[in-house]
Design a protein around this motif. Structure first.
Motif, mmCIF file in Angstrom:
data_model
loop_
_atom_site.group_PDB
_atom_site.id
_atom_site.type_symbol
_atom_site.label_atom_id
_atom_site.label_comp_id
_atom_site.label_asym_id
_atom_site.label_seq_id
_atom_site.Cartn_x
_atom_site.Cartn_y
_atom_site.Cartn_z
ATOM 1 N N VAL A 208 -3.909 8.353 6.473
ATOM 2 C CA VAL A 208 -4.092 8.408 7.922
ATOM 3 C C VAL A 208 -3.953 9.867 8.336
ATOM 4 C CG1 VAL A 208 -3.287 7.607 10.167
ATOM 5 C CG2 VAL A 208 -3.126 6.099 8.173
ATOM 6 N N SER A 209 -5.031 10.471 8.773
ATOM 7 C CA SER A 209 -4.970 11.876 9.164
ATOM 8 C C SER A 209 -5.024 12.018 10.681
ATOM 9 C CB SER A 209 -6.102 12.682 8.521
ATOM 10 O OG SER A 209 -7.372 12.275 8.994
ATOM 11 N N SER A 210 -4.323 13.031 11.173
ATOM 12 C CA SER A 210 -4.326 13.412 12.574
ATOM 13 C C SER A 210 -4.911 14.816 12.613
ATOM 14 C CB SER A 210 -2.889 13.404 13.118
ATOM 15 O OG SER A 210 -2.783 14.151 14.305
ATOM 16 N N SER A 211 -6.110 14.944 13.195
ATOM 17 C CA SER A 211 -6.845 16.191 13.000
ATOM 18 C C SER A 211 -7.514 16.706 14.267
ATOM 19 C CB SER A 211 -7.919 15.983 11.917
ATOM 20 O OG SER A 211 -8.667 17.159 11.706
ATOM 21 N N SER A 212 -7.292 17.988 14.557
ATOM 22 C CA SER A 212 -8.100 18.711 15.527
ATOM 23 C C SER A 212 -8.720 19.925 14.853
ATOM 24 C CB SER A 212 -7.237 19.164 16.716
ATOM 25 O OG SER A 212 -6.199 20.019 16.271
ATOM 26 N N ALA A 213 -8.547 19.983 13.529
ATOM 27 C CA ALA A 213 -9.054 21.137 12.791
ATOM 28 C C ALA A 213 -9.355 20.775 11.341
ATOM 29 C CB ALA A 213 -8.051 22.293 12.869
ATOM 30 N N TYR A 214 -8.324 20.782 10.472
ATOM 31 C CA TYR A 214 -8.557 20.770 9.030
ATOM 32 C C TYR A 214 -8.201 19.469 8.319
ATOM 33 C CZ TYR A 214 -8.305 25.717 10.227
ATOM 34 O OH TYR A 214 -8.492 26.938 10.821
ATOM 35 N N ALA A 215 -7.252 18.704 8.838
ATOM 36 C CA ALA A 215 -6.706 17.575 8.097
ATOM 37 C C ALA A 215 -7.768 16.566 7.708
ATOM 38 C CB ALA A 215 -5.600 16.884 8.910
ATOM 39 N N TYR B 51 0.824 -1.197 0.000
ATOM 40 C CA TYR B 51 0.000 0.000 0.000
ATOM 41 C C TYR B 51 0.864 1.256 0.000
ATOM 42 C CZ TYR B 51 -3.886 -3.039 1.319
ATOM 43 O OH TYR B 51 -4.840 -4.012 1.354
ATOM 44 N N ARG B 52 0.403 2.255 -0.726
ATOM 45 C CA ARG B 52 1.009 3.586 -0.629
ATOM 46 C C ARG B 52 0.233 4.353 0.433
ATOM 47 N NH1 ARG B 52 1.958 7.354 -5.344
ATOM 48 N NH2 ARG B 52 3.321 8.225 -3.735
ATOM 49 N N ILE B 53 0.950 4.785 1.458
ATOM 50 C CA ILE B 53 0.324 5.417 2.616
ATOM 51 C C ILE B 53 0.801 6.859 2.756
ATOM 52 C CG2 ILE B 53 0.074 5.336 5.141
ATOM 53 C CD1 ILE B 53 0.397 2.338 5.006
ATOM 54 N N ALA B 54 -0.132 7.747 3.060
ATOM 55 C CA ALA B 54 0.193 9.148 3.349
ATOM 56 C C ALA B 54 -0.351 9.507 4.731
ATOM 57 C CB ALA B 54 -0.401 10.071 2.291
ATOM 58 N N ILE B 55 0.398 10.321 5.447
ATOM 59 C CA ILE B 55 -0.030 10.862 6.739
ATOM 60 C C ILE B 55 -0.337 12.342 6.536
ATOM 61 C CG2 ILE B 55 0.687 11.352 9.113
ATOM 62 C CD1 ILE B 55 2.645 8.937 8.824
ATOM 63 N N VAL B 56 -1.439 12.810 7.116
ATOM 64 C CA VAL B 56 -1.811 14.225 7.002
ATOM 65 C C VAL B 56 -2.064 14.779 8.395
ATOM 66 C CG1 VAL B 56 -3.348 15.902 5.923
ATOM 67 C CG2 VAL B 56 -2.931 13.710 4.787
ATOM 68 N N HIS B 57 -1.520 15.968 8.671
ATOM 69 C CA HIS B 57 -1.727 16.629 9.975
ATOM 70 C C HIS B 57 -2.062 18.096 9.723
ATOM 71 C CE1 HIS B 57 -1.473 17.270 14.244
ATOM 72 N NE2 HIS B 57 -0.525 18.174 14.116
ATOM 73 N N ASP B 58 -2.816 18.707 10.640
ATOM 74 C CA ASP B 58 -3.277 20.082 10.455
ATOM 75 C C ASP B 58 -2.136 21.044 10.152
ATOM 76 O OD1 ASP B 58 -5.958 19.377 11.155
ATOM 77 O OD2 ASP B 58 -5.342 19.368 13.252
ATOM 78 N N TYR B 59 -1.232 21.184 11.126
ATOM 79 C CA TYR B 59 -0.071 22.058 10.973
ATOM 80 C C TYR B 59 0.993 21.624 11.971
ATOM 81 C CZ TYR B 59 -3.869 24.359 13.584
ATOM 82 O OH TYR B 59 -4.980 24.610 14.361
ATOM 83 N N ILE C 286 4.557 13.022 5.144
ATOM 84 C CA ILE C 286 3.629 13.723 6.021
ATOM 85 C C ILE C 286 3.229 15.030 5.355
ATOM 86 C CG2 ILE C 286 3.304 14.783 8.293
ATOM 87 C CD1 ILE C 286 5.510 12.884 9.330
ATOM 88 N N TYR C 287 1.964 15.147 5.017
ATOM 89 C CA TYR C 287 1.440 16.371 4.401
ATOM 90 C C TYR C 287 0.842 17.257 5.488
ATOM 91 C CZ TYR C 287 1.890 14.109 -0.176
ATOM 92 O OH TYR C 287 2.384 13.503 -1.297
ATOM 93 N N THR C 288 1.105 18.555 5.399
ATOM 94 C CA THR C 288 0.579 19.494 6.379
ATOM 95 C C THR C 288 0.461 20.870 5.735
ATOM 96 O OG1 THR C 288 0.842 20.262 8.660
ATOM 97 C CG2 THR C 288 2.830 20.169 7.318
ATOM 98 N N THR C 289 -0.304 21.750 6.356
ATOM 99 C CA THR C 289 -0.512 23.081 5.775
ATOM 100 C C THR C 289 0.730 23.951 5.929
ATOM 101 O OG1 THR C 289 -1.527 23.779 7.861
ATOM 102 C CG2 THR C 289 -3.004 23.057 6.087
ATOM 103 N N ILE C 290 1.285 24.019 7.143
ATOM 104 C CA ILE C 290 2.489 24.797 7.401
ATOM 105 C C ILE C 290 3.381 24.010 8.362
ATOM 106 C CG2 ILE C 290 1.436 27.063 7.017
ATOM 107 C CD1 ILE C 290 1.186 27.355 10.077
ATOM 108 N N VAL C 291 4.672 24.305 8.318
ATOM 109 C CA VAL C 291 5.610 23.616 9.206
ATOM 110 C C VAL C 291 6.644 24.616 9.710
ATOM 111 C CG1 VAL C 291 7.017 22.868 7.220
ATOM 112 C CG2 VAL C 291 7.268 21.724 9.438
ATOM 113 N N ASP C 292 6.933 24.568 10.998
ATOM 114 C CA ASP C 292 8.025 25.327 11.601
ATOM 115 C C ASP C 292 9.091 24.312 11.983
ATOM 116 O OD1 ASP C 292 9.773 26.822 13.093
ATOM 117 O OD2 ASP C 292 8.223 27.925 14.181
ATOM 118 N N ARG C 293 10.106 24.210 11.152
ATOM 119 C CA ARG C 293 11.095 23.142 11.335
ATOM 120 C C ARG C 293 11.926 23.329 12.601
ATOM 121 N NH1 ARG C 293 11.012 19.698 7.168
ATOM 122 N NH2 ARG C 293 9.866 20.400 5.320
#
Length: 382
Positions: A91-98, A3-11, A34-41
């Protein structure tokens, strides 16, 4: 089948419990981007620093990492712009948008929901003490209504909806009209140990300093009782809180995981005054053998057993917490029993439950996650 798997998180612009969940997801699926809207590395957890993290076009907005709360109306568009074509499992981890990602074709979407959007469904509590003009506040509140519609609609596109606590399960039912399964977030029990020296003379808070966390209750209670309080963390509410604090309250700012662990091992108790969706921090303190004094609501109802690993105060007021602190002085606590309670929330439990839920979601595809090389026992810590 692989399977091709993607993880998504709000920010990914802070280091909190939700981000630690993403860290475990990355540990479980290390090749998944891991896809996300913004990231502060600069604020990534150590376990995410080498991950393949892909931010949206919002990352290019000037000062976005500082002013991201003002752009909440843009995040749905950013999430919907994420291209997930070719992935079999999301697989999304969401408290808002993901949760609102655009699911491709026959892909399976499992959402681990930390909470329905707090600012859409409880705007007044979310924005309390945030320094913005009355006009901006009014406009922002008006914009929450279409956000609610969007949030509710995209929930129906999720194949498996997981709640991180009983209270979140209740909110999902209330706001979305949907059922969900409760899987408690993972606690890295092995990172913590009980001190042989016993506690020092301070109470402890480990938290982002934002208004809805209600840190002011603890600051005022300890100031009035003359109890030493150490506060680890930073945030927009810090200046206001410092104005409320007496000389017995110290603000330590952000500290390393090692320093936080040391403070937990030696505190008298962790104070947890907010209404949280779950709250991993209290269980981390429990893993150090230290009790928790928590507001009797939200996720604390799932994690605190009164008299065993902590105690409650019933009203979210300074006076109620002061009463609990006075009662705390009369109690004795067994660090070994407290630690044992925390172990029932370990990472292995989370991973096994998550994989089981994901497996049931992909059963119609006629294959097992084992073909992907994923088995609970191979990735979980004991």
């Amino acid at each position: 089948m692989n399977y091709r798997i993607a993880i998504v998180h709000d920010y990914l612009n802070q280091m909190g419990g939700a981000e630690r969940v993403v860290g475990v997801m990355h540990k479980l699926f290390p090749d998944a981007p891991i896809y996300t809207t913004i990231v502060d590395r600069e604020k990534l957890l150590p376990e995410l620093r080498a991950a393949d993290i892909r931010a949206t076009w919002m990352q290019r907005i000037p000062n976005i990492l500082r002013d991201y709360k003002l752009y909440f109306w843009l995040f749905p568009f950013a999430v919907r712009s994420i291209d997930l074509k070719g992935y079999d499992i999301i697989v999304s981890s969401s408290s808002a948008y993901a949760k609102g990602i655009r699911k491709p074709g026959n892909a399976v979407h499992l959402c681990y929901c930390h909470s329905p959007m707090r600012f859409a469904w409880n705007f007044d509590g979310y924005i309390e003490n945030v320094n913005i003009s009355k006009t901006r506040r009014t406009i922002a509140k008006w914009l929450t209504y279409p956000l609610r519609l969007w949030d509710k609609a995209n929930s129906k596109e999720v194949d498996r909806l997981i709640a991180n606590s009983s209270v979140v399960k209740g909110r999902i039912s209330k706001f979305y009209g949907l059922d969900s399964t409760v899987i408690y977030p993972p606690v890295e029990i092995d990172r913590f140990s009980v001190s042989e020296d016993g506690p020092d003379d301070y109470f402890l808070i480990v938290s982002r300093l934002v208004s809805y966390k209600k840190i002011d209750i603890a600051v005022e209670a300890c100031t009035r009782l003359g109890l030493k309080l150490l506060i680890v963390g930073d945030g927009d509410d810090r200046k206001r809180l410092e104005g409320l604090a007496g000389p017995n309250v110290q603000f330590l700012g952000r500290r390393s995981d090692e320093e936080v662990t040391s403070y937990m091992r030696h505190c008298r108790a962790l104070l947890f005054p907010g209404l949280e969706d779950f709250g991993i921090t209290p269980l981390e303190a429990n893993a150090c053998g230290r009790p928790v004094i928590a507001f009797q609501a939200g996720g604390a109802l799932d994690t605190i057993k009164a008299g065993v690993n902590g105690m409650f105060f019933k009203e979210q007021t300074t006076e109620s917490l002061m009463g609990a602190l006075r009662e705390f002085e009369t109690r004795e606590w067994d660090p070994g029993i407290i630690r044992k309670h925390a172990e029932s929330f370990n990472e292995r439990y989370f991973i096994e439950r998550l994989l089981s839920s994901l497996q049931s979601a992909i059963d119609p595809l006629g294959s097992s996650l084992k073909h992907y090389g994923v088995e609970a026992g191979a990735h979980a810590s004991s």
